[in-house]
Design an enzyme around this catalytic site. Structure first.
Site, short mmCIF file in Angstrom:
data_model
loop_
_atom_site.label_atom_id
_atom_site.label_comp_id
_atom_site.label_asym_id
_atom_site.label_seq_id
_atom_site.Cartn_x
_atom_site.Cartn_y
_atom_site.Cartn_z
N GLY A 1 63.80 44.73 78.00
CA GLY A 1 63.38 45.23 76.69
C GLY A 1 61.90 45.05 76.49
O GLY A 1 61.26 44.29 77.22
N PRO A 2 61.36 45.76 75.50
CA PRO A 2 59.92 45.66 75.24
C PRO A 2 59.51 44.23 74.88
O PRO A 2 60.37 43.44 74.47
CB PRO A 2 59.70 46.59 74.04
CG PRO A 2 60.96 47.33 73.85
CD PRO A 2 62.05 46.61 74.55
N GLY B 1 58.43 40.93 73.06
CA GLY B 1 58.62 40.42 71.71
C GLY B 1 59.95 40.77 71.08
O GLY B 1 60.14 40.58 69.89
N GLY C 1 62.73 39.32 71.78
CA GLY C 1 63.59 38.14 71.70
C GLY C 1 64.33 37.80 72.98
O GLY C 1 65.35 37.12 72.93
N LYS C 2 63.81 38.22 74.11
CA LYS C 2 64.50 37.92 75.37
C LYS C 2 64.46 36.42 75.66
O LYS C 2 65.48 35.81 75.95
CB LYS C 2 63.85 38.71 76.52
CG LYS C 2 63.91 40.21 76.32
CD LYS C 2 63.28 40.96 77.45
CE LYS C 2 61.79 40.82 77.55
NZ LYS C 2 61.03 41.45 76.47
N GLU D 1 39.79 60.99 57.38
CA GLU D 1 41.10 60.44 57.00
C GLU D 1 41.84 61.40 56.07
O GLU D 1 43.05 61.59 56.18
CB GLU D 1 40.95 59.06 56.33
CG GLU D 1 40.35 57.98 57.22
CD GLU D 1 41.07 57.82 58.54
OE1 GLU D 1 42.30 58.02 58.61
OE2 GLU D 1 40.39 57.52 59.55
N HIS E 1 43.66 63.94 58.03
CA HIS E 1 44.96 63.48 58.54
C HIS E 1 46.02 63.59 57.46
O HIS E 1 47.13 64.09 57.68
CB HIS E 1 44.88 62.02 58.98
CG HIS E 1 44.17 61.80 60.28
ND1 HIS E 1 44.53 62.45 61.43
CD2 HIS E 1 43.13 61.00 60.61
CE1 HIS E 1 43.74 62.05 62.42
NE2 HIS E 1 42.87 61.17 61.94
P1 ADP Z 1 60.15 38.32 74.69
O1 ADP Z 1 61.17 39.40 74.54
O2 ADP Z 1 58.80 38.90 74.99
O3 ADP Z 1 60.58 37.24 75.60
P2 ADP Z 1 60.29 36.27 72.74
O4 ADP Z 1 61.72 35.94 72.86
O5 ADP Z 1 59.34 35.34 73.39
O6 ADP Z 1 60.00 37.72 73.24
O7 ADP Z 1 59.95 36.41 71.21
C1 ADP Z 1 58.78 35.92 70.65
C2 ADP Z 1 59.02 35.42 69.26
O8 ADP Z 1 59.40 36.49 68.40
C3 ADP Z 1 60.16 34.44 69.17
O9 ADP Z 1 59.72 33.14 69.39
C4 ADP Z 1 60.68 34.63 67.76
O10 ADP Z 1 59.94 33.86 66.86
C5 ADP Z 1 60.38 36.08 67.48
N1 ADP Z 1 61.57 36.93 67.67
C6 ADP Z 1 61.72 37.92 68.56
N2 ADP Z 1 62.93 38.51 68.42
C7 ADP Z 1 63.58 37.86 67.45
C8 ADP Z 1 64.87 38.00 66.87
N3 ADP Z 1 65.74 38.91 67.28
N4 ADP Z 1 65.19 37.13 65.88
C9 ADP Z 1 64.33 36.21 65.45
N5 ADP Z 1 63.10 36.04 65.96
C10 ADP Z 1 62.71 36.84 66.94
#
Ligand code: ADP
Length: 646
Positions: free
Chosen positions: A237-238, A240, A242-243, A461, A464
């Site tokens: 997944g992209p 951030g 939450g992986k 602007e 746009h």
């Molecule tokens: P990546 O997908 O790049 O591994 P991370 O798991 O490190 O991303 O996510 C970074 C931060 O974003 C987490 O520490 C959390 O604070 C926040 N975050 C990302 N996805 C979620 C989610 N589904 N629920 C709550 N917080 C999230």
């Protein structure tokens, strides 16, 4: 297995524990003693010797050592004279030592003999001082200094062994421990454990991964019926989304040790280190089974080993990957080790890594939708003091395309802004400002912009806004600003609708809206400027995507050169002929030209609106949607009315 157990049971070697310090002390004392002994006998000059000792008849004998040093022995009965007070004494009795009592250095033996002869020329032969010559190898002194030197060397060696950086005897910290994996371990009961409650939104992924937690808590339940739990789970997944968070939650919930490290931590400049670290990582995880290994950014090592790579061979990466494959094959599911890996480039991973028996389960995470964003906002707002009137849904609405990490960032940024404003609670406006800041960067009101530039930016602007206002498929506008922010001088905030399929008309309208700024400048000032760089970059990329990837062109119909395996990026040759390349370029130019003309005609038609909007912008600098409706009239398209209703 044996290798590992041996490693573990051996106590760490600590040169400073027990009597180890004697290794240093004894050679040092010995060395010191010989050095000091050497200097204990006072040195004198020839003149002192001649006048104070020889001429007084006090000298018993002389010993010439190695032809360069003369040791002087004084008659015992004369030693009580005050001149001989500085003669070394015995340790306990305080009597003068037996000799030699003094020494002096000589340049050459001939000169010394002549001098002595001269000094004693009036002395009777029987009274002359006897001189003997000796060759002496001072082996004790030599050995002493060698031991001293070795002591120093050993000392430094241990110092290095202790690890220059950490100063601990931990494994992994020493510079000799290259082959050790640098995994961070999160054990049960440690602080900062993540639970599933902290992961919001990605319900399907959570459900899928929850099975793992159940397995790790009670592996026997699964093995009873012969069920096998997947060895490897790939989170794609992209950034951030939450992986990492999800992987940590699995560890937190199941309470098993969690080894985490990123793909790049395997690779060093030494060949073979990656593979050794991989082996070590799996060994350690197996020791602590049931356990979880989490490899973030696995694409760094797991990139497909395609033919195109032959030109940029990276043996180290490949051998690390091969080792990973071997390790994945090398344990059976009953071991209780589960490998989680995360990447945002699932498409470029080596197929060997993805086949069943290795990373056989893939979980795709996507950017959160409206409801998911709301849930994520709620999770991150839980520890904050927020105003009761705040409607989280509004914030979720304003943040399409934002990842979980962006939302976490906004919440923190909002809290910081409210603190800066000396508030007791965080309000809606603080969060909205935080969103602007995260999207566009910091406001730079101090950036010097002269009046002419400001007018141009305002018309740009406004272009746009007006063009997208009157285009059916353009994204709805949220607000527009000409306050410089980050790199940009002005910005229009859109609210893209969340849907999965984009039609050709939507593509073309988006291109028109992006060209609105330049078209407005051309119509108003009859001259275009450098102010459209970002817009043109976006437009060009999108036009090429329309033709080359989505097969939406008019001349190259239904053909796509998109390569999901990611190998095309590394390929040296384009997958199409020169004729096709020319056709693509012509088609792209045609799409952009037509869009530009269309935008210009819209703006010409609504020139009055354009002028009014630009004037208000120059005055107010920021205009919100409500005011835009007042100036431009409500948008008549169906989608827009839905947006406003929500
Ligand atoms: P990546 O997908 O790049 O591994 P991370 O798991 O490190 O991303 O996510 C970074 C931060 O974003 C987490 O520490 C959390 O604070 C926040 N975050 C990302 N996805 C979620 C989610 N589904 N629920 C709550 N917080 C999230």
């Amino acid at each position: 297995m044996n290798r590992k157990t041996k490693k573990e049971t051996k106590p760490p070697f600590n040169p400073f524990g027990g009597l180890g310090w004697l290794y240093f002390l004894i050679p040092m004392i010995l060395g010191w003693y010989f050095l000091v002994r050497q200097t204990r006998i006072p040195e004198i000059t020839w003149k002192q010797f001649d006048t104070q000792m020889l001429s007084q008849g006090d000298v018993e004998k002389l010993v010439v050592v190695n032809n360069d040093q003369v040791e002087v022995y004084i008659l015992t009965e004369k030693l009580s004279k005050p001149v001989y007070e500085n003669v070394p004494r015995e340790l306990f009795t305080s009597n003068p030592i037996k000799g030699p009592h003094y020494y002096f250095n000589i340049g050459s033996i001939e000169v010394f003999s002549d001098n002595l002869k001269d000094a004693q020329q009036n002395t009777e032969d029987s009274q002359k001082v006897p001189v003997s010559y000796v060759k002496r190898t001072n082996w004790i002194e030599n050995v002493g200094s060698w031991i001293f030197l070795m002591g120093l060397l050993i000392f430094f060696w241990f110092f290095l062994m202790r690890g220059v950086a950490g100063g601990t005897l931990d494994r992994g910290s020493s510079m000799f421990n290259f082959g050790r994996s640098k995994a961070r371990i999160l054990e049960k009961g440690e602080k900062n454990q993540v639970t599933f409650n902290q992961v919001a939104g990605i319900e399907e992924a959570k459900e899928e991964i929850y099975e793992l937690v159940k397995f790790l808590k009670d592996p026997k339940k699964y093995s009873r019926l012969g069920a096998k739990i997947p060895k490897g789970i790939l989170l794609v997944g992209p950034p951030g989304t939450g992986k990492t968070l999800l992987a940590k939650a699995v560890a937190g919930e199941s309470g098993v040790p969690f080894f985490s490290l990123t793909g790049s931590e395997f690779i060093e400049m030494f060949v073979g280190v990656g593979a050794a670290r991989m082996r070590d990582l799996f060994d350690r995880a197996k020791e602590k089974a049931p356990s979880i290994i989490f490899i973030d950014e696995i694409d760094t090592i797991g990139r497909s080993r395609g033919r195109a790579n032959a030109f940029q061979a990276n043996d180290e990466r490949e051998s690390t990957l091969t080792q990973l494959l071997a390790e994945l094959d090398g344990f059976d599911q009953s071991t209780g080790v589960i490998v989680l890996a995360a990447t945002n480039r699932g498409d470029i991973l080596d197929p060997a890594l993805l086949r069943p028996g290795r990373f056989d389960r893939h979980i795709h995470l996507e950017l959160p939708n409206l409801n998911e964003r709301e849930a994520i906002f709620k999770v991150h707002m839980a520890p904050l003091k927020i105003s009761k009137e705040l409607d989280v849904k509004v914030l979720a609405l304003q943040t399409p395309g934002f990842s979980g990490a962006d939302i976490a960032n906004i919440c923190n940024e909002g809290a910081l802004i409210a603190t800066r404003r000396n508030k007791d609670i965080i309000e809606k406006q603080d969060f909205l400002d935080a969103i602007d800041r995260v999207v566009g960067g910091l406001e730079k009101r101090s950036k010097i912009i002269n009046r002419d530039e400001k007018v141009r930016i305002a018309y740009h602007e406004a272009g746009h806004v007006v063009s997208s206002w009157f285009l059916e498929h353009a994204h709805p506008i949220l607000k527009v600003s000409i306050i410089p922010r980050g790199r940009s001088l002005g910005a229009a905030w859109y609210l893209p609708e969340e849907h999965q399929i984009i039609t050709k008309s939507e593509f073309l309208d988006t291109i028109c809206a992006a060209l609105g700024g330049r078209a407005s400048e051309e119509i108003t000032f009859k001259e275009i400027s450098s102010n459209a760089l970002d817009d043109l970059e976006k437009v060009t990329k999108q036009a090429y995507a329309i033709v080359m990837s989505y097969g939406l062109g008019d001349t190259l119909r239904n053909i796509s050169y998109y390569d999901s395996s990611g190998r095309a990026e590394q390929a040296l040759h384009k997958p199409f002929s020169e004729t096709t390349a020319t056709k693509i370029d012509e088609e792209v130019q045609d799409i952009v030209d037509r869009a530009y003309e269309r935008t210009k005609s819209i703006l010409k038609e609504h020139k009055k609106h354009l002028d009014t909007l630009a004037a208000v912008l120059i005055e107010k600098e920021v205009i919100h949607k409500e005011e835009l409706i007042e100036i431009l009239g409500a948008r008549s398209f169906k989608k827009e009315s839905q947006m406003i209703a929500s």
